[in-house]
Write a protein that holds these residues in place. Structure first.
Motif, PDB file in Angstrom:
ATOM      1  N   LEU A  61      -1.449   8.476   3.532  1.00 18.41           N
ATOM      2  CA  LEU A  61      -1.881   6.917   2.903  1.00 18.41           C
ATOM      3  C   LEU A  61      -0.008   6.377   3.457  1.00 18.41           C
ATOM      4  O   LEU A  61      -0.227   5.597   3.771  1.00 18.41           O
ATOM      5  CB  LEU A  61      -2.310   6.325   1.889  1.00 18.41           C
ATOM      6  CG  LEU A  61      -2.532   4.973   1.878  1.00 18.41           C
ATOM      7  CD1 LEU A  61      -3.294   4.441   2.847  1.00 18.41           C
ATOM      8  CD2 LEU A  61      -3.213   4.968  -0.009  1.00 18.41           C
ATOM      9  N   PHE A  62       0.499   7.256   2.097  1.00 19.83           N
ATOM     10  CA  PHE A  62       1.717   6.575   2.285  1.00 19.83           C
ATOM     11  C   PHE A  62       2.236   6.556   4.177  1.00 19.83           C
ATOM     12  O   PHE A  62       3.405   6.008   4.373  1.00 19.83           O
ATOM     13  CB  PHE A  62       2.592   7.234   1.814  1.00 19.83           C
ATOM     14  CG  PHE A  62       4.467   6.609   1.360  1.00 19.83           C
ATOM     15  CD1 PHE A  62       5.189   6.302   0.796  1.00 19.83           C
ATOM     16  CD2 PHE A  62       4.463   7.787   1.544  1.00 19.83           C
ATOM     17  CE1 PHE A  62       6.399   5.791   0.134  1.00 19.83           C
ATOM     18  CE2 PHE A  62       6.848   7.550   1.853  1.00 19.83           C
ATOM     19  CZ  PHE A  62       6.849   6.957   1.293  1.00 19.83           C
ATOM     20  N   SER A  63       2.452   7.500   4.885  1.00 21.34           N
ATOM     21  CA  SER A  63       3.307   7.354   5.968  1.00 21.34           C
ATOM     22  C   SER A  63       2.098   6.481   6.604  1.00 21.34           C
ATOM     23  O   SER A  63       2.908   5.927   7.185  1.00 21.34           O
ATOM     24  CB  SER A  63       2.623   9.346   6.373  1.00 21.34           C
ATOM     25  OG  SER A  63       1.666   9.617   6.186  1.00 21.34           O
ATOM     26  N   VAL A  64       1.329   6.556   6.555  1.00 20.00           N
ATOM     27  CA  VAL A  64       0.644   5.246   7.912  1.00 20.00           C
ATOM     28  C   VAL A  64       1.688   4.033   6.889  1.00 20.00           C
ATOM     29  O   VAL A  64       1.739   3.017   8.276  1.00 20.00           O
ATOM     30  CB  VAL A  64      -0.560   5.750   7.735  1.00 20.00           C
ATOM     31  CG1 VAL A  64      -1.604   4.848   6.706  1.00 20.00           C
ATOM     32  CG2 VAL A  64      -1.100   4.793   9.176  1.00 20.00           C
ATOM     33  N   ASN A  65       1.719   4.102   6.294  1.00 19.31           N
ATOM     34  CA  ASN A  65       1.968   2.400   5.493  1.00 19.31           C
ATOM     35  C   ASN A  65       3.257   2.126   5.307  1.00 19.31           C
ATOM     36  O   ASN A  65       3.969   0.780   5.955  1.00 19.31           O
ATOM     37  CB  ASN A  65       1.105   1.933   4.027  1.00 19.31           C
ATOM     38  CG  ASN A  65      -0.434   1.282   4.124  1.00 19.31           C
ATOM     39  OD1 ASN A  65      -0.633   0.556   4.852  1.00 19.31           O
ATOM     40  ND2 ASN A  65      -0.856   2.969   3.464  1.00 19.31           N
ATOM     41  N   VAL A  66       4.009   3.409   5.531  1.00 21.88           N
ATOM     42  CA  VAL A  66       5.647   3.438   5.905  1.00 21.88           C
ATOM     43  C   VAL A  66       5.755   2.332   7.573  1.00 21.88           C
ATOM     44  O   VAL A  66       6.427   1.915   7.707  1.00 21.88           O
ATOM     45  CB  VAL A  66       5.878   4.332   5.417  1.00 21.88           C
ATOM     46  CG1 VAL A  66       7.700   4.747   5.945  1.00 21.88           C
ATOM     47  CG2 VAL A  66       6.416   4.208   3.942  1.00 21.88           C
ATOM     48  N   TRP A 112       0.405  -1.198  -0.028  1.00 23.18           N
ATOM     49  CA  TRP A 112       0.003  -0.534  -0.142  1.00 23.18           C
ATOM     50  C   TRP A 112       0.732   0.817  -0.326  1.00 23.18           C
ATOM     51  O   TRP A 112       0.774   2.278  -0.728  1.00 23.18           O
ATOM     52  CB  TRP A 112      -0.395  -0.226   1.347  1.00 23.18           C
ATOM     53  CG  TRP A 112      -1.856  -0.816   0.868  1.00 23.18           C
ATOM     54  CD1 TRP A 112      -1.955  -2.706   1.137  1.00 23.18           C
ATOM     55  CD2 TRP A 112      -3.441  -0.643  -0.394  1.00 23.18           C
ATOM     56  NE1 TRP A 112      -3.447  -2.659   1.168  1.00 23.18           N
ATOM     57  CE2 TRP A 112      -4.161  -2.086   0.725  1.00 23.18           C
ATOM     58  CE3 TRP A 112      -3.841   0.469  -0.667  1.00 23.18           C
ATOM     59  CZ2 TRP A 112      -5.910  -1.995  -0.927  1.00 23.18           C
ATOM     60  CZ3 TRP A 112      -4.687   0.920  -1.561  1.00 23.18           C
ATOM     61  CH2 TRP A 112      -5.658  -0.504  -1.243  1.00 23.18           C
ATOM     62  N   SER A 113       1.932   0.934  -0.032  1.00 22.35           N
ATOM     63  CA  SER A 113       2.980   2.339   0.340  1.00 22.35           C
ATOM     64  C   SER A 113       3.315   2.905  -1.166  1.00 22.35           C
ATOM     65  O   SER A 113       3.142   3.862  -1.703  1.00 22.35           O
ATOM     66  CB  SER A 113       4.395   2.300   1.098  1.00 22.35           C
ATOM     67  OG  SER A 113       4.515   1.810   2.875  1.00 22.35           O
ATOM     68  N   ARG A 114       3.368   1.701  -1.952  1.00 20.91           N
ATOM     69  CA  ARG A 114       3.889   1.264  -3.131  1.00 20.91           C
ATOM     70  C   ARG A 114       2.788   2.419  -3.457  1.00 20.91           C
ATOM     71  O   ARG A 114       2.890   3.459  -4.729  1.00 20.91           O
ATOM     72  CB  ARG A 114       3.966   0.075  -3.794  1.00 20.91           C
ATOM     73  CG  ARG A 114       4.474   0.299  -5.264  1.00 20.91           C
ATOM     74  CD  ARG A 114       5.676   1.748  -5.573  1.00 20.91           C
ATOM     75  NE  ARG A 114       5.361   1.248  -7.301  1.00 20.91           N
ATOM     76  CZ  ARG A 114       5.878   2.273  -7.968  1.00 20.91           C
ATOM     77  NH1 ARG A 114       5.390   3.839  -7.588  1.00 20.91           N
ATOM     78  NH2 ARG A 114       5.866   2.615  -9.171  1.00 20.91           N
ATOM     79  N   TYR A 115       1.439   1.581  -3.580  1.00 18.18           N
ATOM     80  CA  TYR A 115       0.273   1.923  -4.255  1.00 18.18           C
ATOM     81  C   TYR A 115      -0.383   3.452  -4.107  1.00 18.18           C
ATOM     82  O   TYR A 115      -0.816   4.042  -5.164  1.00 18.18           O
ATOM     83  CB  TYR A 115      -1.226   1.164  -3.823  1.00 18.18           C
ATOM     84  CG  TYR A 115      -2.133   1.219  -3.849  1.00 18.18           C
ATOM     85  CD1 TYR A 115      -2.843   1.232  -5.116  1.00 18.18           C
ATOM     86  CD2 TYR A 115      -3.080   2.019  -3.596  1.00 18.18           C
ATOM     87  CE1 TYR A 115      -4.069   2.020  -5.747  1.00 18.18           C
ATOM     88  CE2 TYR A 115      -4.310   2.515  -4.020  1.00 18.18           C
ATOM     89  CZ  TYR A 115      -4.627   2.635  -5.070  1.00 18.18           C
ATOM     90  OH  TYR A 115      -6.041   2.899  -5.180  1.00 18.18           O
ATOM     91  N   ILE A 119      -3.945   8.631  -8.863  1.00 13.79           N
ATOM     92  CA  ILE A 119      -3.603  10.546  -8.705  1.00 13.79           C
ATOM     93  C   ILE A 119      -5.227  10.575  -7.707  1.00 13.79           C
ATOM     94  O   ILE A 119      -6.238  10.235  -8.109  1.00 13.79           O
ATOM     95  CB  ILE A 119      -4.225  10.795  -9.963  1.00 13.79           C
ATOM     96  CG1 ILE A 119      -2.613  10.237 -10.820  1.00 13.79           C
ATOM     97  CG2 ILE A 119      -4.725  12.226 -10.296  1.00 13.79           C
ATOM     98  CD1 ILE A 119      -2.767  10.635 -11.974  1.00 13.79           C
ATOM     99  N   PRO A 120      -5.165  11.246  -7.055  1.00 14.70           N
ATOM    100  CA  PRO A 120      -3.865  11.961  -6.487  1.00 14.70           C
ATOM    101  C   PRO A 120      -2.898  11.768  -4.980  1.00 14.70           C
ATOM    102  O   PRO A 120      -3.460  10.500  -4.935  1.00 14.70           O
ATOM    103  CB  PRO A 120      -4.753  13.450  -5.858  1.00 14.70           C
ATOM    104  CG  PRO A 120      -5.805  13.035  -5.051  1.00 14.70           C
ATOM    105  CD  PRO A 120      -6.325  11.751  -5.956  1.00 14.70           C
TER     106      PRO A 120
END
Length: 118
Positions: free
Chosen positions: A88-93, A74-77, A82-83
């Motif tokens: 979402l990136f930070s929580v999944n990292v 999900w970090s990659r996704y 877009i946008p």
């Protein structure tokens, strides 16, 4: 529920200061699910941090593996949609990092058991 949510957002709209308007109006801002899903997902990070004090023999390797894999995927996704959804990136990292750490603890515990048997 959608009507209730829209009514709450419409009522709140007039109270948002101009300084917060860019965040409020962002395509992944608080008016959308793209904001709230990552906000609630921080609960998984908090649970992972709570497990740091848990004995390594009580950790679920399959659970930690699946959460780490999910966090990475999900970090990659979150960066290709877009946008781009940075929350979402930070929580999944963080989900991936906390569970990779737990996997490392479980692995070290398994290694120590093997060494004790020898």
């Amino acid at each position: 529920m959608a009507k209730v949510y829209k009514a709450i957002i419409s009522a709140s709209d007039k109270f948002v200061p101009n300084a917060f308007r860019p965040l409020w109006e962002h395509p992944a801002g608080p008016k959308t699910i793209f904001f709230w899903a990552p906000a609630f997902k921080w609960g998984l990070v908090i649970a992972g941090l709570g497990d740091i004090n848990r004995p390594a023999d009580k950790l679920s390797i399959s659970q930690c593996s699946s959460l780490a894999a999910t966090g990475l995927v999900w970090s990659r996704y979150s960066l290709v949609i877009i946008p781009k959804n940075w929350s979402l990136f930070s929580v999944n990292v963080f989900v991936a990092a906390t569970n990779i750490y737990q996997l490392a603890r479980a692995y070290q515990y398994q290694k120590s058991l093997e060494q004790q048997k020898k």
